[in-house]
Design an enzyme around this catalytic site. Structure first.
Site, PDB file in Angstrom:
ATOM      1  N   GLY A   7       0.862  -1.178   0.000  1.00 44.52           N
ATOM      2  CA  GLY A   7       0.000   0.000   0.000  1.00 44.52           C
ATOM      3  C   GLY A   7       0.894   1.222   0.000  1.00 44.52           C
ATOM      4  O   GLY A   7       1.265   1.728   1.054  1.00 44.52           O
ATOM      5  N   GLY A   9       0.701   4.401  -1.009  1.00 44.73           N
ATOM      6  CA  GLY A   9       0.143   5.731  -1.185  1.00 44.73           C
ATOM      7  C   GLY A   9       0.784   6.731  -0.250  1.00 44.73           C
ATOM      8  O   GLY A   9       2.004   6.764  -0.092  1.00 44.73           O
ATOM      9  N   GLY A  12       2.392   4.769   3.129  1.00 44.21           N
ATOM     10  CA  GLY A  12       3.424   3.835   2.718  1.00 44.21           C
ATOM     11  C   GLY A  12       4.501   4.492   1.884  1.00 44.21           C
ATOM     12  O   GLY A  12       5.699   4.219   2.051  1.00 44.21           O
ATOM     13  N   LYS A  76      -5.829   0.282   2.662  1.00 44.44           N
ATOM     14  CA  LYS A  76      -7.094   0.650   3.273  1.00 44.44           C
ATOM     15  C   LYS A  76      -7.672  -0.546   4.023  1.00 44.44           C
ATOM     16  O   LYS A  76      -7.461  -1.704   3.641  1.00 44.44           O
ATOM     17  CB  LYS A  76      -8.077   1.128   2.200  1.00 44.44           C
ATOM     18  CG  LYS A  76      -7.769   2.495   1.615  1.00 44.44           C
ATOM     19  CD  LYS A  76      -8.193   3.614   2.546  1.00 44.44           C
ATOM     20  CE  LYS A  76      -8.169   4.963   1.840  1.00 44.44           C
ATOM     21  NZ  LYS A  76      -8.667   6.054   2.708  1.00 44.44           N
ATOM     22  N   ASN A 102      -6.157   2.403   9.734  1.00 42.96           N
ATOM     23  CA  ASN A 102      -7.267   2.824  10.582  1.00 42.96           C
ATOM     24  C   ASN A 102      -8.023   1.611  11.082  1.00 42.96           C
ATOM     25  O   ASN A 102      -8.131   0.594  10.395  1.00 42.96           O
ATOM     26  CB  ASN A 102      -8.222   3.723   9.800  1.00 42.96           C
ATOM     27  CG  ASN A 102      -7.657   5.111   9.564  1.00 42.96           C
ATOM     28  OD1 ASN A 102      -6.824   5.593  10.324  1.00 42.96           O
ATOM     29  ND2 ASN A 102      -8.111   5.769   8.511  1.00 42.96           N
ATOM     30  N   LYS A 185      -6.881   6.536  19.384  1.00 39.63           N
ATOM     31  CA  LYS A 185      -6.951   7.069  18.022  1.00 39.63           C
ATOM     32  C   LYS A 185      -8.297   6.733  17.385  1.00 39.63           C
ATOM     33  O   LYS A 185      -8.894   7.567  16.693  1.00 39.63           O
ATOM     34  CB  LYS A 185      -5.813   6.523  17.171  1.00 39.63           C
ATOM     35  CG  LYS A 185      -5.859   7.086  15.759  1.00 39.63           C
ATOM     36  CD  LYS A 185      -4.687   6.675  14.906  1.00 39.63           C
ATOM     37  CE  LYS A 185      -4.843   7.282  13.518  1.00 39.63           C
ATOM     38  NZ  LYS A 185      -3.756   6.925  12.601  1.00 39.63           N
ATOM     39  N   SER A 255     -12.304  14.595   8.433  1.00 40.58           N
ATOM     40  CA  SER A 255     -11.598  13.312   8.404  1.00 40.58           C
ATOM     41  C   SER A 255     -11.274  12.879   6.983  1.00 40.58           C
ATOM     42  O   SER A 255     -11.848  13.358   5.999  1.00 40.58           O
ATOM     43  CB  SER A 255     -12.453  12.238   9.075  1.00 40.58           C
ATOM     44  OG  SER A 255     -13.619  11.993   8.318  1.00 40.58           O
ATOM     45  N   SER A 256     -10.348  11.926   6.892  1.00 38.49           N
ATOM     46  CA  SER A 256     -10.023  11.347   5.592  1.00 38.49           C
ATOM     47  C   SER A 256     -11.249  10.696   4.968  1.00 38.49           C
ATOM     48  O   SER A 256     -11.427  10.723   3.753  1.00 38.49           O
ATOM     49  CB  SER A 256      -8.888  10.328   5.731  1.00 38.49           C
ATOM     50  OG  SER A 256      -9.241   9.289   6.628  1.00 38.49           O
ATOM     51  N   GLU A 268     -14.066   3.725   4.456  1.00 38.41           N
ATOM     52  CA  GLU A 268     -13.683   2.747   5.471  1.00 38.41           C
ATOM     53  C   GLU A 268     -14.767   2.638   6.555  1.00 38.41           C
ATOM     54  O   GLU A 268     -14.467   2.422   7.722  1.00 38.41           O
ATOM     55  CB  GLU A 268     -12.345   3.126   6.090  1.00 38.41           C
ATOM     56  CG  GLU A 268     -11.174   3.010   5.136  1.00 38.41           C
ATOM     57  CD  GLU A 268      -9.838   3.238   5.818  1.00 38.41           C
ATOM     58  OE1 GLU A 268      -9.058   2.285   5.954  1.00 38.41           O
ATOM     59  OE2 GLU A 268      -9.589   4.390   6.228  1.00 38.41           O
TER      60      GLU A 268
END
Length: 317
Positions: A7, A9, A12, A76, A102, A185, A255-256, A268
């Site tokens: 991963g 992106g 990573g 993800k 996450n 988190k 948030s993402s 997600e």
């Protein structure tokens, strides 16, 4: 160390680049236009301090790679199982897998496929994104990685990984209580972050209004209730501290998952509010806010043929 980044992106790509610059042998597993860019032009990292490009070893799958010392597992959450199923070619007797994802279910999912005890857990606190194929952007400060053994032990492999991070100038912390770290988190990204996605709003307006602020607080309280029922040692003031942390962010922060929603990308949601709902049903803990978040956001899930090479390109907080 010999490493594979699964991963490649934002997360990573960034940490893989730092490790490569630190002298380690890093292979990047990517796909599509991003893979093509990595192979043809290398990996570019842009930060507030400047920009650099390095040549990298980038491949489409794990079959062409030999076993490594360490896998940074950065896909993800919805790609966890298919990606874990592709790990065996990378695994030797002492290979460690550090998940920087996450959610709170990834370690168990990965460990059910690879050698028992191979997986360590980590949390990333940094703002990163895949700006374009082959280009990773970091906004804000250098952030940090917190990681550790699930048992809390300071093992030899933890020390080796920490040494590699130190050599590569990666801010990091080894936690003797990584489960608590993950839940703290999770409290933020699923509680605060989930409401920003549901409301399609920055955090500032949500905390400014009494009703919306209460919604954010209740979302966090539901997660704290799940943690309490599971025996996770969250501090008694964990929710208050989370809201205080949210109040320090830029007013437009979201948030993402909220950004993925705006961009029409897969969410997600099952790893975040969905996990809260599932655990609440199992434990008998009511989770009405997260049921609403999961139900509302699920209708926006685009049809997808996700692959295990999906890159993490989202901001971590």
């Amino acid at each position: 160390m010999r490493l594979a980044v699964f991963g490649s992106g934002g997360i990573g790509g960034y940490y893989g680049a730092l490790l490569a610059n630190g002298g380690h042998d890093v292979a990047f597993i990517a796909r599509g236009e991003h893979l093509e860019a990595l192979q043809q032009r290398g990996l570019t990292v842009r930060t507030p301090e400047g920009e650099s490009t390095i040549p990298v070893n980038a491949v489409a799958d794990t079959k062409s790679l030999a076993p490594v010392d360490l896998v940074l597992f950065c896909v993800k959450s919805y790609d966890t199982v298919p990606a874990a199923q592709a790990l065996p070619p990378l695994m030797a007797r002492d290979t460690a897998v550090v998940t920087l994802q996450n959610g709170i279910d990834n370690v168990e999912a990965i460990a059910s496929i690879v050698r028992s005890g191979a997986v360590l857990s980590g949390a990333v606190y940094i703002a990163l994104q895949l700006a374009s194929p082959g280009v990773v952007l970091r906004t804000g400060g250098p952030g940090r990685i917190v990681f550790g053994e699930i048992s809390g032990a300071m093992t030899e492999r933890v020390q080796r990984i920490a040494s590699a991070f130190e050599q590569s100038r990666i801010p990091h912390e080894v936690s003797p209580d990584i489960t608590r770290v993950l839940w703290e988190k999770f409290l933020f990204i699923a509680g605060v972050g989930g409401v920003t996605a549901l409301a399609r709003s920055g955090i500032g307006p949500l905390l400014a209004g009494p009703e919306s602020r209460r919604l954010v607080t209740t979302a966090c309280e539901e997660i704290a209730g799940i943690a309490l029922a599971e025996g996770v040692p969250l501090p008694a003031d964990a929710v208050d501290r989370t809201i205080q942390q949210a109040a320090t962010l830029p007013l437009e922060w979201r948030s993402s998952m909220a950004r993925d929603l705006a961009d029409g990308r897969r969410l997600e949601i099952e790893a975040l509010s969905g996990a809260v709902v599932r655990r609440g049903l199992k434990l008998g803990v009511p989770t009405p806010v997260h049921r609403a978040i999961a139900a509302c956001l699920s209708v926006h899930q685009p049809s997808t043929s996700a692959t295990p090479h999906t890159a993490r390109s989202a901001t971590q907080v």
